[in-house]
Every structure is written in structure tokens, then in C-alpha cells.
Write a protein that holds these residues in place. Sequence first.
Motif, mmCIF file in Angstrom:
data_model
loop_
_atom_site.group_PDB
_atom_site.id
_atom_site.type_symbol
_atom_site.label_atom_id
_atom_site.label_comp_id
_atom_site.label_asym_id
_atom_site.label_seq_id
_atom_site.Cartn_x
_atom_site.Cartn_y
_atom_site.Cartn_z
ATOM 1 N N ILE A 244 -55.552 40.720 83.506
ATOM 2 C CA ILE A 244 -55.273 42.085 83.955
ATOM 3 C C ILE A 244 -53.900 42.179 84.610
ATOM 4 O O ILE A 244 -53.547 41.370 85.469
ATOM 5 N N GLY A 245 -53.147 43.175 84.180
ATOM 6 C CA GLY A 245 -51.913 43.566 84.849
ATOM 7 C C GLY A 245 -52.019 45.038 85.201
ATOM 8 O O GLY A 245 -52.675 45.801 84.492
ATOM 9 N N CYS A 246 -51.414 45.446 86.302
ATOM 10 C CA CYS A 246 -51.481 46.859 86.680
ATOM 11 C C CYS A 246 -50.309 47.204 87.583
ATOM 12 O O CYS A 246 -49.747 46.343 88.254
ATOM 13 N N ASN A 247 -49.966 48.472 87.586
ATOM 14 C CA ASN A 247 -48.931 48.946 88.490
ATOM 15 C C ASN A 247 -49.449 48.933 89.919
ATOM 16 O O ASN A 247 -50.652 49.052 90.166
ATOM 17 N N ARG A 313 -46.671 35.513 71.813
ATOM 18 C CA ARG A 313 -46.085 36.036 70.578
ATOM 19 C C ARG A 313 -45.071 37.132 70.879
ATOM 20 O O ARG A 313 -44.111 37.333 70.134
ATOM 21 N N ASN A 314 -45.304 37.839 71.984
ATOM 22 C CA ASN A 314 -44.434 38.970 72.317
ATOM 23 C C ASN A 314 -44.012 38.931 73.786
ATOM 24 O O ASN A 314 -44.452 39.765 74.597
ATOM 25 N N PRO A 315 -43.164 37.963 74.160
ATOM 26 C CA PRO A 315 -42.715 37.911 75.558
ATOM 27 C C PRO A 315 -41.897 39.147 75.914
ATOM 28 O O PRO A 315 -41.166 39.685 75.090
ATOM 29 N N SER A 316 -42.038 39.588 77.158
ATOM 30 C CA SER A 316 -41.392 40.827 77.601
ATOM 31 C C SER A 316 -40.317 40.546 78.644
ATOM 32 O O SER A 316 -40.612 40.014 79.715
ATOM 33 N N GLU A 317 -39.085 40.924 78.312
ATOM 34 C CA GLU A 317 -37.992 40.781 79.272
ATOM 35 C C GLU A 317 -38.174 41.745 80.445
ATOM 36 O O GLU A 317 -37.797 41.441 81.578
ATOM 37 N N THR A 318 -38.757 42.905 80.189
ATOM 38 C CA THR A 318 -38.983 43.873 81.262
ATOM 39 C C THR A 318 -39.967 43.327 82.286
ATOM 40 O O THR A 318 -39.746 43.419 83.504
ATOM 41 N N VAL A 319 -41.077 42.750 81.797
ATOM 42 C CA VAL A 319 -42.061 42.164 82.709
ATOM 43 C C VAL A 319 -41.429 41.012 83.484
ATOM 44 O O VAL A 319 -41.649 40.858 84.696
ATOM 45 N N LYS A 321 -38.344 40.693 84.366
ATOM 46 C CA LYS A 321 -37.418 41.250 85.360
ATOM 47 C C LYS A 321 -38.141 41.566 86.667
ATOM 48 O O LYS A 321 -37.603 41.339 87.760
ATOM 49 N N TYR A 322 -39.355 42.081 86.568
ATOM 50 C CA TYR A 322 -40.075 42.519 87.761
ATOM 51 C C TYR A 322 -41.019 41.463 88.349
ATOM 52 O O TYR A 322 -41.361 41.524 89.532
ATOM 53 N N THR A 323 -41.440 40.497 87.517
ATOM 54 C CA THR A 323 -42.448 39.538 87.990
ATOM 55 C C THR A 323 -42.022 38.082 87.905
ATOM 56 O O THR A 323 -42.633 37.226 88.553
ATOM 57 N N GLY A 324 -41.009 37.809 87.098
ATOM 58 C CA GLY A 324 -40.633 36.415 86.879
ATOM 59 C C GLY A 324 -41.449 35.752 85.784
ATOM 60 O O GLY A 324 -41.262 34.578 85.476
ATOM 61 N N ALA A 325 -42.375 36.509 85.182
ATOM 62 C CA ALA A 325 -43.187 35.997 84.072
ATOM 63 C C ALA A 325 -42.935 36.866 82.846
ATOM 64 O O ALA A 325 -42.699 38.071 82.962
ATOM 65 N N TYR A 326 -43.004 36.250 81.656
ATOM 66 C CA TYR A 326 -42.759 36.994 80.420
ATOM 67 C C TYR A 326 -43.993 37.763 79.945
ATOM 68 O O TYR A 326 -43.952 38.457 78.940
ATOM 69 N N GLY A 327 -45.058 37.624 80.673
ATOM 70 C CA GLY A 327 -46.284 38.362 80.417
ATOM 71 C C GLY A 327 -47.250 38.077 81.553
ATOM 72 O O GLY A 327 -47.124 37.051 82.231
ATOM 73 N N VAL A 328 -48.202 38.964 81.774
ATOM 74 C CA VAL A 328 -49.189 38.750 82.833
ATOM 75 C C VAL A 328 -50.597 38.670 82.249
ATOM 76 O O VAL A 328 -51.262 37.642 82.313
ATOM 77 N N SER A 329 -51.059 39.747 81.650
ATOM 78 C CA SER A 329 -52.444 39.774 81.184
ATOM 79 C C SER A 329 -52.694 38.747 80.083
ATOM 80 O O SER A 329 -53.718 38.045 80.109
#
Length: 369
Positions: A244-247, A313-319, A321-329
Motif C-alpha cells: 500500500i502507498g498513499c498520500n 517492471r515500471n520504476p517511477s522517478e517521481t516516486v 524523488k519524494y520517497t527515495g524508492a522507485y516504487g512503494v506498493s
Amino acid sequence: MTKPYAAVAITKHGVEMARSLAGDFPGTDLYYMSKFARGDETELGYRLFEGSVKLILPDLFKAYKGLIIFISLGAVVRMIAPILEDKKKDPAVIVIDDRGQHVISVLSGHLGGANALTLEVAKALGARPVITTASDVQGTIPVDLFGRGFGWEIESFDKATPVSASVVNEGRIAVVQEAGETQWWTYDKPLPPHIAVYGHASEAMRAAFDAALVVTDRLLESGEEAALLSNGVLYRPKTLVLGIGCNRGTSAEEIEHTIKSTLSELRLSVKSVRNAATIVLKKDEEGLLEVCRKYKWKLELYTPDELNEVPLRNPSETVFKYTGAYGVSEPAALRSSGAADWLLEKRKSGNVTLSIARVPFPSGGQVRI
């Protein structure tokens, strides 16, 4: 009433055994008649009573997980009969004779744990355990305890009695196991020929059987329910992990709605959720914590570096930038479950991102089709 069990005695020999048991069995509060007081009861935390033991049994019945009673079997049966409520609620009751030769499982042998308690107390006293439950005596599947040690949850209990009868009478039993732990046959003998294990509901529905034990994290279709649960019991293994990831500040209501609606769409049971997982940055996310408390899910937390160790498969540069991880959930679901792939890689709904993975379990080696 601080311990799970209460031991009750009304005779000299019974008090002697009960005091010995209390010393060797630390989870036990001790109650006996005041005429056998020795003067050390307050120091040891033992409770004394006067008058008939029948007067205190209703309160003990409600307060303890199990009662260990040093009184004759017939007397105990007469005393507890008026206070029995339901096999899913009544505590375990075991009886020990006045010479300490036999420990007898009397009530709630399976669901209440009286059979297991009987074995423990008999060992502590050096007595002979007496268990009369058919599945234990025969060494077969206890329907009301099936998978309990793994945390499986019974969803449909209505047919437990006739299904149990089919098992102990060696009817044709179909165990449909689509998910969950497979090492449930613990007896030192082969699975008997009247019990067949199938990997999917469709396989069992092509066979002939008298009763079914269905272990799945999937929501059954109406036809499957009609075929399998007309004389069957449904078990929910804890196999699903929610990444789970959430704002920040997302409400518990929105998180819960996303989880339940997604599981429903995927035809998965919320009762099979083992735990949730997320990034350590969400350790104080109140909405997420509230949902986990409501469903009694453990929330596993991972650092950005730990999440980045999981290939995506789909790492996120935006995520990142804000978390230090390329994905959370997505990486949280895989890392927590130990799965190689997702049931649901990622779905974003409003303020919530959800990934779902299934915990893998090795083949149990007992499949017979």
C-alpha cells in the motif's frame, strides 16, 4: 483472574494435586475450599472459597479459557450443564480423578482446546489422558481445527457437524486446496484413500465425494458454492499481502474502500489477507494504521533501500524523488510475501496505490487425485 486457566479442587487429595499443578503449570489460577487453607494462599495468589463449588463455576466459566477441575466427572457434568452456551464460546473443561490417574477432556475438545490441555496437564501430573473425540482417536482431519495452527479462518461453519461425521465415518472426502499451507497432514501414516486432495474446485467438481473441505483465498462462484458447500466447510488461509502507498493524510475510509473494492473485483477474500506492507515513511500514517487495527493486520515497513532491492517492471522517478524508492506498493508486496510476481502489480485509485501478492507455499506431497 489474570491467567488463562483455573484449577478447582474440593478434596484434600485434589488440593494437593492442584497445588502441585499450579507450580508446574504457571498459566493457572488456583481455587480450593477454605477448610484446606495452609496459610500461604495470599502469598501464592491462590483463591479460597466456602460453600458449594457450584456457586463459583458460572463466573469461572466466563472468565477463563479453560477449567481444570479435580472433581468427579458426573458431578462436573451436572454442574456445568445449566451454563453451557455454544461450542464456539464455551471454555475448555477437563476433569481429574481424586487419585490423579486420569485427565479427561470433557468440553470444547477442539475449538476450546480441551484436548490439547488434557495432554499438557496429564504430562505435568504423570497421568493418563482420556480423549474421546472421534477424529483424534482415529487420527484423521479434525474439521473444526483444520488449518487452525496456520491461522486459517473458517468462513462457513454451518455444515461442520455433518462434514465431521463424513470424515470420521470414512466417507469420500474432497480436500480442495487452492492456496495456503500444505503440510496439514501431521500423522505418521499415509493419507487414507477416502481423502482426496484437489488443486482446484473444478477438479473436485468432476469427482464423486460425500463432503468437502475447501481451502481458498478466492471468492467461489455460485455453482462452486452449490456443488462444494452443500456439505462442505470453507476455510480462508492467510495468503494475501497488500502493498500500500498513499498520500499523506488519506482517510481510513478511502484506504479501506480501495482495498475491499479491488479485492472484490479480483474475486479475492478480505479474510485471506495476511498483512499489509509499505515504506517506513508511512509508519505514522493514521488512516493506514486504523485500517490495519480494524482488520488485525500486521503492517510491515521497509526502508527505501530495501524496496529498491526488488526489481520492478515500471520504476517511477517521481516516486523516487519524494520517497527515495522507485516504487512503494509493488516492491513492498513482493518483499513481504516472498512471491516472484504480483496478483495485481499496481492500481492507483484516488489517493491510494495498491499491489497484491500471494504468499507461495511448497507442495505438501499429499495430493491424491
